[in-house]
Write an enzyme that holds these catalytic residues in place. Structure first.
Site, mmCIF file in Angstrom:
data_model
loop_
_atom_site.group_PDB
_atom_site.id
_atom_site.type_symbol
_atom_site.label_atom_id
_atom_site.label_comp_id
_atom_site.label_asym_id
_atom_site.label_seq_id
_atom_site.Cartn_x
_atom_site.Cartn_y
_atom_site.Cartn_z
ATOM 1 N N ASP A 108 26.881 -21.027 41.347
ATOM 2 C CA ASP A 108 26.093 -20.706 40.148
ATOM 3 C C ASP A 108 26.946 -20.308 38.948
ATOM 4 O O ASP A 108 26.470 -19.652 38.038
ATOM 5 C CB ASP A 108 25.095 -19.595 40.472
ATOM 6 C CG ASP A 108 25.773 -18.257 40.706
ATOM 7 O OD1 ASP A 108 26.967 -18.239 41.059
ATOM 8 O OD2 ASP A 108 25.116 -17.223 40.528
ATOM 9 N N GLU A 109 28.208 -20.711 38.934
ATOM 10 C CA GLU A 109 29.118 -20.210 37.904
ATOM 11 C C GLU A 109 30.190 -21.254 37.598
ATOM 12 O O GLU A 109 30.694 -21.894 38.519
ATOM 13 C CB GLU A 109 29.764 -18.947 38.480
ATOM 14 C CG GLU A 109 30.473 -18.086 37.499
ATOM 15 C CD GLU A 109 31.210 -16.940 38.209
ATOM 16 O OE1 GLU A 109 30.774 -16.495 39.281
ATOM 17 O OE2 GLU A 109 32.239 -16.520 37.669
HETATM 18 MG MG LIG Z 1 25.131 -15.662 38.895
#
Ligand SMILES: [Mg+2]
Length: 396
Positions: A108-109
């Site tokens: 998520d990054e």
């Molecule tokens: Mg995050």
């Protein structure tokens, strides 16, 4: 592109990602305290917590039983890896429409380099804003973005903007943005370093940025000046797209003892040897590592890991040993018999340790290491054990 032209680097991070994906599937979860993780009966832990749950003091890695005690209305969902992976792929393919220079750091990054895309999307800040709205409209997920001229400042900026925000730091404004922030927000400054800095009344990045360079070098070694540069918001690490990244993800070694032991000398010796082997492999492959994980498995098969991340990646035994030793001590606090010890170096990138190229001692140390690698190669791993460990001690 000329070197003086400012770069535009984004750090993007999805907010409470696992929970957000669950909420897309089941909107009834919206607005409620939600966690993803295993059931308390089977010693489950919190893998992700919604902001509503975090308000109760719940955070990831917390035992589920404790989370439920803190918030009796907590909604727990078991989670589905496959679903998160699919959502992550959808996000990254959307981000890929803005630039091919994407370095994914986790599910998520990521870091994105938008330098030179102004003719397509306008200023990086407008592109970032557009990106956030697109992720929200098309995938119903919240994305927080930090924008600046380098990775380090963008990373701190996005943490600053969370949740669901956008924060940009204009070129030249980096030191002003960093100055009032506590030292611990700087990636690479862990709790141990933060405590040591505090002992010297260095509580804020602005103070660290202005501290005497020689004092820092004296106290923290090569890491000191590097840390100071970062405290000023300076960072030259490029965003590395997949085709420029090493194929290997990590280098690790582990050994099971013939007999379970709690002898600290034995544990230290074994750990040191494993670390030497791992660093020799880094140098052989011309790689640098950013993160070290030390692993112990106890006689009852409980396994614990601790990791540490350096401000500047390294392939140097001694630098890593300085980090590994306190980790081992912390892990051994359990005072139980140990069955296995292991090390893993990750966050790999192409390169070799340059130390200070103008420091003759550092260059000499480097040369000795490469001689040791050659001798080990010729005479086998065990050939230089105790001798080179004595030598490493002599260097500190
Ligand atoms: Mg995050």
């Amino acid at each position: 592109m000329s070197a003086s032209r400012p770069r535009h680097v984004l750090h993007v991070d999805l907010d409470a990602f696992f929970v957000a994906v669950e909420r897309v599937v089941d909107p009834r979860l919206c607005g409620r305290p939600v966690v993803v993780g295993g059931p308390p009966e089977s010693r489950g832990v919190v893998a992700a917590a919604s902001y509503e749950a975090r308000a109760y003091g719940i955070h990831s890695a917390m035992p589920m039983s404790q989370a439920l005690r803190l918030c009796p209305d907590l909604v727990r969902v078991s989670g589905s890896r496959g679903m998160y992976t699919r959502a992550s792929k959808a996000v990254f393919s959307l981000l890929g429409e803005y630039t091919p220079i994407i370095e994914k750091v986790s599910v998520d990054e990521a870091y994105l380099d938008l330098s030179g895309t102004e003719h397509l999307f306008g200023h990086a800040l407008d592109a970032a804003d557009h990106m956030r709205r697109e992720v929200k409209e098309r995938l119903r997920l919240d994305l927080t973005v930090g924008v600046s001229a380098n990775r380090l400042v963008s990373k701190v900026a996005s943490a600053f903007a969370k949740p669901c925000g956008l924060f940009d730091v204009r070129p030249g404004q980096e030191p002003r943005f960093f100055a009032p922030l506590p030292v611990k927000v700087l990636p690479g400054i862990g709790p141990v370093t933060a405590t040591r800095l505090r002992d010297f009344h260095i509580d804020y990045l602005g103070v660290l940025a202005e501290t005497d360079r020689w004092f820092l070098e004296e106290t923290f070694g090569r890491y000191g000046p590097a840390m100071q540069q970062r405290a000023r918001g300076e960072d030259r690490t490029p965003v590395c797209p997949p085709w420029e990244r090493p194929e290997m993800k990590s280098i690790g070694h582990e050994r099971t003892f013939a007999e379970d032991t709690d002898d600290p000398r034995l544990l230290r010796g074994r750990l040191q040897k494993l670390l030497e082997q791992a660093c020799a492999r880094l140098r052989e492959k011309q790689l640098l590592a950013r993160t070290l994980t030390v692993k112990l498995r106890f006689a009852d098969f409980v396994t614990v890991n601790r990791d540490v991340t350096l401000a500047q990646p390294s392939d140097h035994d001694l630098e890593w040993w300085k980090e590994a030793e306190p980790l081992l001590e912390r892990l051994c606090a359990r005072r139980a018999l140990v069955r296995l010890v292991g090390v893993r170096l990750s966050g790999l990138q192409q390169g070799f340790w340059q130390g200070s190229l103008f420091d003759p001692e550092a260059v000499a140390a480097r040369d000795r290491l490469s001689v040791l690698d050659k001798l080990r190669g010729r005479y086998g791993e065990g050939s230089l054990q105790s001798g080179d460990r004595l030598w490493l001690r002599g260097q500190s």
